[in-house]
Design a protein around this motif. Structure first.
Motif, PDB file in Angstrom:
ATOM      1  N   PRO A 372       0.911  -1.183   0.095  1.00  0.00           N
ATOM      2  CA  PRO A 372      -0.050  -0.067   0.096  1.00  0.00           C
ATOM      3  C   PRO A 372       0.914   1.281  -0.007  1.00  0.00           C
ATOM      4  O   PRO A 372       1.977   1.128   0.399  1.00  0.00           O
ATOM      5  CB  PRO A 372      -0.951  -0.144   1.075  1.00  0.00           C
ATOM      6  N   GLY A 373       0.384   2.238  -0.557  1.00  0.00           N
ATOM      7  CA  GLY A 373       1.068   3.461  -0.608  1.00  0.00           C
ATOM      8  C   GLY A 373       1.224   4.263   0.782  1.00  0.00           C
ATOM      9  O   GLY A 373       0.670   3.507   1.937  1.00  0.00           O
ATOM     10  N   PRO A 374       1.851   5.516   0.817  1.00  0.00           N
ATOM     11  CA  PRO A 374       1.967   5.870   1.972  1.00  0.00           C
ATOM     12  C   PRO A 374       0.805   6.392   2.755  1.00  0.00           C
ATOM     13  O   PRO A 374      -0.280   6.546   2.055  1.00  0.00           O
ATOM     14  CB  PRO A 374       2.870   7.069   1.914  1.00  0.00           C
ATOM     15  N   PRO A 375       0.528   6.480   4.087  1.00  0.00           N
ATOM     16  CA  PRO A 375      -0.712   6.906   4.510  1.00  0.00           C
ATOM     17  C   PRO A 375      -0.965   8.416   3.963  1.00  0.00           C
ATOM     18  O   PRO A 375      -0.038   9.030   3.993  1.00  0.00           O
ATOM     19  CB  PRO A 375      -0.297   6.801   6.123  1.00  0.00           C
ATOM     20  N   LYS A 376      -2.378   8.740   4.293  1.00  0.00           N
ATOM     21  CA  LYS A 376      -2.892   9.839   3.863  1.00  0.00           C
ATOM     22  C   LYS A 376      -2.491  10.986   5.077  1.00  0.00           C
ATOM     23  O   LYS A 376      -2.510  10.690   6.123  1.00  0.00           O
ATOM     24  CB  LYS A 376      -4.245  10.018   3.729  1.00  0.00           C
ATOM     25  N   PRO A 377      -1.806  12.057   4.463  1.00  0.00           N
ATOM     26  CA  PRO A 377      -1.349  13.116   5.585  1.00  0.00           C
ATOM     27  C   PRO A 377      -2.652  13.346   6.346  1.00  0.00           C
ATOM     28  O   PRO A 377      -3.596  13.708   5.865  1.00  0.00           O
ATOM     29  CB  PRO A 377      -0.902  14.306   4.728  1.00  0.00           C
ATOM     30  N   GLY A 378      -2.563  14.042   7.704  1.00  0.00           N
ATOM     31  CA  GLY A 378      -3.732  14.373   8.334  1.00  0.00           C
ATOM     32  C   GLY A 378      -4.070  15.869   8.076  1.00  0.00           C
ATOM     33  O   GLY A 378      -3.275  16.633   7.387  1.00  0.00           O
ATOM     34  N   LYS A 379      -5.198  16.378   8.557  1.00  0.00           N
ATOM     35  CA  LYS A 379      -5.555  17.771   8.366  1.00  0.00           C
ATOM     36  C   LYS A 379      -4.713  18.629   9.186  1.00  0.00           C
ATOM     37  O   LYS A 379      -4.116  18.388  10.161  1.00  0.00           O
ATOM     38  CB  LYS A 379      -6.991  18.005   8.990  1.00  0.00           C
ATOM     39  N   ARG A 380      -4.603  19.818   8.667  1.00  0.00           N
ATOM     40  CA  ARG A 380      -3.705  20.854   8.992  1.00  0.00           C
ATOM     41  C   ARG A 380      -4.650  21.647  10.132  1.00  0.00           C
ATOM     42  O   ARG A 380      -5.871  21.757  10.116  1.00  0.00           O
ATOM     43  CB  ARG A 380      -3.231  21.826   8.205  1.00  0.00           C
ATOM     44  N   GLY A 381      -3.959  22.363  11.140  1.00  0.00           N
ATOM     45  CA  GLY A 381      -4.609  22.935  12.290  1.00  0.00           C
ATOM     46  C   GLY A 381      -5.179  24.150  11.429  1.00  0.00           C
ATOM     47  O   GLY A 381      -4.741  24.749  10.434  1.00  0.00           O
TER      48      GLY A 381
END
Length: 441
Positions: A372-381
């Motif tokens: 699997p590809g890299p995990p999705k980045p989280g939301k920014r503050g």
């Protein structure tokens, strides 16, 4: 421009809202009108509430301006020429003006203030720090007051929006498995119904108040649903509250509710009288259908999913087959036109077959070698997103780039002036959905 405002909890985050039309589908005439309303909302925010207020400009808010103008008797004064702007490539433009743009600005400010307070309560990003949270609360309080002043100037009481925000939190705290999803969306529906209905008052069309209130109510429901669908995976990963997860609503049921809401909006628009309703019809009757497809990860027109979306107990094609039915069938019937079996030479998992060595499902190691590809980045503050949004605006990427990363959600977005290529399937047809609403456009 930052990504505000979907109306989930009167403050979910979606870049510019859910209605993001492709300029190729709009055509030159409607694209010019649409941009006039987008710029008109931005400039109304600046003119009435100061330069910083422009950060709450959003696609959904401009629909209020569109509806107001669509109902009004055409006369001079609905447009003015605005000066050069970086988001227009330093070009002048004819932009919308008047009470519709001012109402849209007031509603956008109040809902944006609710979003800021929501971020503060959740302690997102830098807002977890007390000094930053205090400053954010002051900004939200200022937007509340500015929105109230702006609403009063056009005869709209923003208290209905604030009441909806307050009730939403209480409803969410009580919601659980078995709670109707429509109970959760009710405050959103009430707020958007009031805003849509007031456009009829501003335009002098009292007969349109009831149908537009209904269209607004269903638009609020749809915006809430789609935001919940798009954010469900990210919310699950972060532990954030999500309407679908909390109430145990399946994606198939959410899709049914979304399709029903779209159908209701189309019916409500038929009952309203417009002087020139082409843009309003395109946005609400057709582009909303594409928004549904985008949220659920499908490409076809929304009405086609009446056949496939609810089969098999979950959203997607029927189990054991593709969009044409059972696996043994397909578009050609029960027989493969290539003589049976896999035309590429092998059964699944076998050499040459899908998932096997040499096939298109796996690498040299066969099934199981796919990584699997890299995990999705989280939301920014909130503040980090603001900084990125300013950078996007200053570099004109929001307007001119083919794609860019959303400042807050980090989702892939299209530039608002990006015209999709003619090779984009399903995008070039001007109005292939018309058969489903008998609009005749």
């Amino acid at each position: 421009m930052p990504e505000l405002i979907s109306f989930r909890a009167l403050g979910g985050v979606v870049l510019f809202g859910i209605v993001r039309p492709c300029s190729h589908r709009l055509g030159e005439g409607l694209k010019t009108q649409w941009m006039a309303h987008l710029c008109g909302l931005c400039l109304a925010l600046r003119g009435d509430h100061g330069q910083f207020a422009r950060v709450v400009t959003n696609y959904d808010g401009l629909i209020i301006s569109v509806l107001t103008e669509a109902q009004a008797e055409h006369a001079t004064g609905w447009r003015r020429t605005a000066g050069p702007c970086p988001l227009r490539g330093m070009r002048t433009a004819s932009v919308a003006r008047g009470e519709g743009a001012r109402l849209a600005a007031a509603v956008s400010l109040v809902l944006a203030s609710a979003k800021v307070r929501d971020h503060v309560v959740d302690g997102d990003g830098l807002l977890a720090r007390r000094p930053v949270a205090v400053a954010a609360r002051r900004v939200a309080k200022g937007w509340d007051k500015a929105g109230a002043r702006g609403g009063a100037a056009v005869g709209f009481d923003t208290a209905v929006l604030l009441d909806a925000v307050e009730r939403q939190a209480g409803i969410e705290s009580l919601a659980g498995p078995g709670t109707s999803l429509l109970t959760v969306t009710e405050p959103t529906e009430t707020a958007t119904a009031a805003a849509f209905a007031h456009t009829a008052v501003l335009a002098g069309r009292p007969g349109n108040v009831t149908p537009l209130a209904e269209a607004g109510r269903l638009f609020g429901r749809l915006a809430h649903l789609l935001d919940a669908v798009e954010d469900q995976e990210a919310d699950a990963a972060s532990g954030a509250w999500n309407p679908l997860t909390a109430t145990g609503t399946t994606r198939a049921e959410a899709r049914r509710l979304a399709d029903d809401a779209l159908h209701g909006i189309r019916l409500a628009l038929r009952d309203a009288e417009f002087t020139d309703g082409k843009l309003a019809h395109r946005l609400l009757a057709h582009e909303l259908g594409r928004s549904i497809d985008r949220a659920f990860g499908t490409d076809a027109c929304g009405h086609t999913h009446e056949v496939t979306a609810h089969q098999g107990g979950s959203f997607g094609p029927p189990q054991g087959g593709g969009p044409y039915g059972p696996a043994a069938g397909g578009p050609y019937g029960s027989q493969n036109p290539y003589g049976g079996g896999n035309p590429y030479g092998g059964a699944p998992g076998a050499p040459g077959g899908p998932g096997g060595p040499g096939g298109f499902g796996g690498g040299p190691e066969g099934p199981g070698s796919f990584e699997p590809g890299p995990p999705k980045p989280g939301k920014r503050g909130f503040w980090a997103g603001c900084a990125v949004a300013i950078g996007l605006c200053c570099t004109c990427k929001v307007c001119c780039a083919d794609h860019f990363e959303g400042p807050w959600s980090r989702k892939k977005r299209e530039g608002c002036c990006n015209a999709c290529g003619s090779g984009d399937a399903g995008c070039c047809s001007c109005c292939e959905c018309c058969a489903c609403c008998d609009c005749g456009c």
